[in-house]
Scaffold this motif. Sequence first.
Motif, PDB file in Angstrom:
ATOM      1  N   PRO A  74       4.033 -12.352   5.162  1.00 63.12           N
ATOM      2  CA  PRO A  74       3.834 -10.979   5.642  1.00 63.12           C
ATOM      3  C   PRO A  74       4.282 -10.781   7.085  1.00 63.12           C
ATOM      4  O   PRO A  74       4.354 -11.737   7.866  1.00 63.12           O
ATOM      5  CB  PRO A  74       2.315 -10.803   5.529  1.00 63.12           C
ATOM      6  CG  PRO A  74       1.766 -12.173   5.736  1.00 63.12           C
ATOM      7  CD  PRO A  74       2.763 -13.095   5.065  1.00 63.12           C
ATOM      8  N   ALA A 113      -3.707  -4.850  -0.725  1.00 66.02           N
ATOM      9  CA  ALA A 113      -2.267  -5.079  -0.524  1.00 66.02           C
ATOM     10  C   ALA A 113      -1.805  -6.340  -1.256  1.00 66.02           C
ATOM     11  O   ALA A 113      -0.750  -6.349  -1.900  1.00 66.02           O
ATOM     12  CB  ALA A 113      -1.964  -5.194   0.964  1.00 66.02           C
ATOM     13  N   SER A 154       0.968  -6.023  -4.136  1.00 62.47           N
ATOM     14  CA  SER A 154       2.270  -6.214  -3.505  1.00 62.47           C
ATOM     15  C   SER A 154       3.229  -6.995  -4.395  1.00 62.47           C
ATOM     16  O   SER A 154       2.838  -7.940  -5.084  1.00 62.47           O
ATOM     17  CB  SER A 154       2.104  -6.948  -2.173  1.00 62.47           C
ATOM     18  OG  SER A 154       3.358  -7.196  -1.592  1.00 62.47           O
ATOM     19  N   LYS A 155       4.484  -6.600  -4.337  1.00 63.18           N
ATOM     20  CA  LYS A 155       5.524  -7.297  -5.088  1.00 63.18           C
ATOM     21  C   LYS A 155       6.215  -8.351  -4.220  1.00 63.18           C
ATOM     22  O   LYS A 155       6.327  -9.514  -4.586  1.00 63.18           O
ATOM     23  CB  LYS A 155       6.555  -6.300  -5.620  1.00 63.18           C
ATOM     24  CG  LYS A 155       5.994  -5.321  -6.639  1.00 63.18           C
ATOM     25  CD  LYS A 155       5.456  -6.037  -7.864  1.00 63.18           C
ATOM     26  CE  LYS A 155       4.898  -5.045  -8.875  1.00 63.18           C
ATOM     27  NZ  LYS A 155       4.305  -5.750 -10.039  1.00 63.18           N
ATOM     28  N   TYR A 209       6.506  -7.605  -0.345  1.00 60.19           N
ATOM     29  CA  TYR A 209       6.484  -7.224   1.080  1.00 60.19           C
ATOM     30  C   TYR A 209       5.097  -6.722   1.487  1.00 60.19           C
ATOM     31  O   TYR A 209       4.497  -5.894   0.810  1.00 60.19           O
ATOM     32  CB  TYR A 209       7.523  -6.137   1.343  1.00 60.19           C
ATOM     33  CG  TYR A 209       7.414  -5.489   2.709  1.00 60.19           C
ATOM     34  CD1 TYR A 209       7.892  -6.132   3.847  1.00 60.19           C
ATOM     35  CD2 TYR A 209       6.819  -4.244   2.857  1.00 60.19           C
ATOM     36  CE1 TYR A 209       7.786  -5.532   5.095  1.00 60.19           C
ATOM     37  CE2 TYR A 209       6.706  -3.634   4.097  1.00 60.19           C
ATOM     38  CZ  TYR A 209       7.195  -4.292   5.216  1.00 60.19           C
ATOM     39  OH  TYR A 209       7.077  -3.699   6.443  1.00 60.19           O
ATOM     40  N   ILE A 210       4.580  -7.285   2.597  1.00 53.86           N
ATOM     41  CA  ILE A 210       3.326  -6.815   3.187  1.00 53.86           C
ATOM     42  C   ILE A 210       3.507  -6.755   4.696  1.00 53.86           C
ATOM     43  O   ILE A 210       4.034  -7.691   5.306  1.00 53.86           O
ATOM     44  CB  ILE A 210       2.140  -7.754   2.860  1.00 53.86           C
ATOM     45  CG1 ILE A 210       1.808  -7.711   1.368  1.00 53.86           C
ATOM     46  CG2 ILE A 210       0.906  -7.356   3.667  1.00 53.86           C
ATOM     47  CD1 ILE A 210       0.649  -8.608   0.977  1.00 53.86           C
ATOM     48  N   ASN A 257       2.612  -2.175   1.790  1.00 50.90           N
ATOM     49  CA  ASN A 257       3.020  -3.142   0.770  1.00 50.90           C
ATOM     50  C   ASN A 257       3.853  -2.459  -0.307  1.00 50.90           C
ATOM     51  O   ASN A 257       3.675  -1.279  -0.596  1.00 50.90           O
ATOM     52  CB  ASN A 257       1.804  -3.819   0.131  1.00 50.90           C
ATOM     53  CG  ASN A 257       0.913  -2.860  -0.623  1.00 50.90           C
ATOM     54  OD1 ASN A 257       0.048  -2.225  -0.028  1.00 50.90           O
ATOM     55  ND2 ASN A 257       1.102  -2.746  -1.924  1.00 50.90           N
ATOM     56  N   THR A 258       4.783  -3.220  -0.860  1.00 54.81           N
ATOM     57  CA  THR A 258       5.592  -2.691  -1.953  1.00 54.81           C
ATOM     58  C   THR A 258       4.785  -2.758  -3.247  1.00 54.81           C
ATOM     59  O   THR A 258       4.004  -3.676  -3.462  1.00 54.81           O
ATOM     60  CB  THR A 258       6.874  -3.532  -2.133  1.00 54.81           C
ATOM     61  OG1 THR A 258       6.515  -4.919  -2.224  1.00 54.81           O
ATOM     62  CG2 THR A 258       7.828  -3.327  -0.984  1.00 54.81           C
ATOM     63  N   THR A 259       4.965  -1.776  -4.081  1.00 59.54           N
ATOM     64  CA  THR A 259       4.328  -1.758  -5.391  1.00 59.54           C
ATOM     65  C   THR A 259       5.064  -0.763  -6.282  1.00 59.54           C
ATOM     66  O   THR A 259       5.553   0.257  -5.800  1.00 59.54           O
ATOM     67  CB  THR A 259       2.838  -1.384  -5.313  1.00 59.54           C
ATOM     68  OG1 THR A 259       2.293  -1.327  -6.637  1.00 59.54           O
ATOM     69  CG2 THR A 259       2.638  -0.034  -4.638  1.00 59.54           C
ATOM     70  N   ILE A 314       6.924   1.918  -1.302  1.00 57.50           N
ATOM     71  CA  ILE A 314       6.038   1.306  -0.307  1.00 57.50           C
ATOM     72  C   ILE A 314       4.781   2.169  -0.116  1.00 57.50           C
ATOM     73  O   ILE A 314       4.872   3.355   0.205  1.00 57.50           O
ATOM     74  CB  ILE A 314       6.747   1.129   1.050  1.00 57.50           C
ATOM     75  CG1 ILE A 314       7.921   0.159   0.911  1.00 57.50           C
ATOM     76  CG2 ILE A 314       5.779   0.616   2.105  1.00 57.50           C
ATOM     77  CD1 ILE A 314       8.717  -0.047   2.180  1.00 57.50           C
TER      78      ILE A 314
END
Length: 302
Positions: A184, A213, A217-218, A220-221, A235-237, A291
Amino acid sequence: HKFMRKGYFFIENFQLSSLLLALLNIILMFSLFSWKRQVCEITKQISENRKLRISLSNKHIEKLAGIINEKNDLEQKTKIQMMQEKEQLKQSIANISHDLRTPLTSIQGYLVLLKHCENIEEQERYFSIIQAKADYLTELIQIFYDLSLIDSEDYILEVEKLDINRIVTDCLIDKYSELKEMAPTIKTENAPVWIAGNMIACKRIIENLITNAIRYSKDYIEIVIDANGIFTVKNTTSELKNIDVNMLFQKFYTVDTSRSTGNTGLGLYIVKELLNKIEGGIKQLSYKKGILTIAVYFKLYH
């Protein structure tokens, strides 16, 4: 001759007075009839739970009708609110029952397998799973207990001077094993950031946001705490497509409607409620280009 003229004058006045009196009686009777009809109409409207409409132009009647309408509106709103709260309570009980029943069912299933298992390695694996489910069940019970306290109006948090930068750092260290695989982006202050808060509440707020997160998250945090007491998690999701992100802070709301992921839908709700109790709040909530951004603020200590 004079006497006759006076007599005619008297008769004319008498006739005029009688005519006026008769006219007044007619007007009075008409008014009484109109009032009676209006009272009957008001009674009918009240009995049918309708909004009162007044045909007579009388400020006292209009004022009375206004008061009755306000009372009826308030009563209707109270009824709707009670029905909504009743439905929410039913849904809450159903959700809690489901969340508790899931790990209990797993524990019971693995106990049956354990009972008929003679392989030592298999037994150890079952024991490990049962222990994990039992720990999760304990965590759930603690969450529901915290929820009962937070929802109580009598639950007051003692506020003190705290370094939120230190709390964030401690939470990141506690979550190191889960975060290290995601590499992260972390930005903290080099100096204390003093806020007016509660140690337990602030720690729970930060932990819940970081946990949320990590869970979704996939790849990225990003975690940031700045000098203004604003804590931001990105975070990406891909799970929030076509979903109103403002619902994320609602009680028991989960993206997975089947609740099969083990998420109670209480983490972010507890964050919001704890922030309210220490005069903090949600600064930003958005979902753009995959994001999710959640930023909360803490009241600076002056």
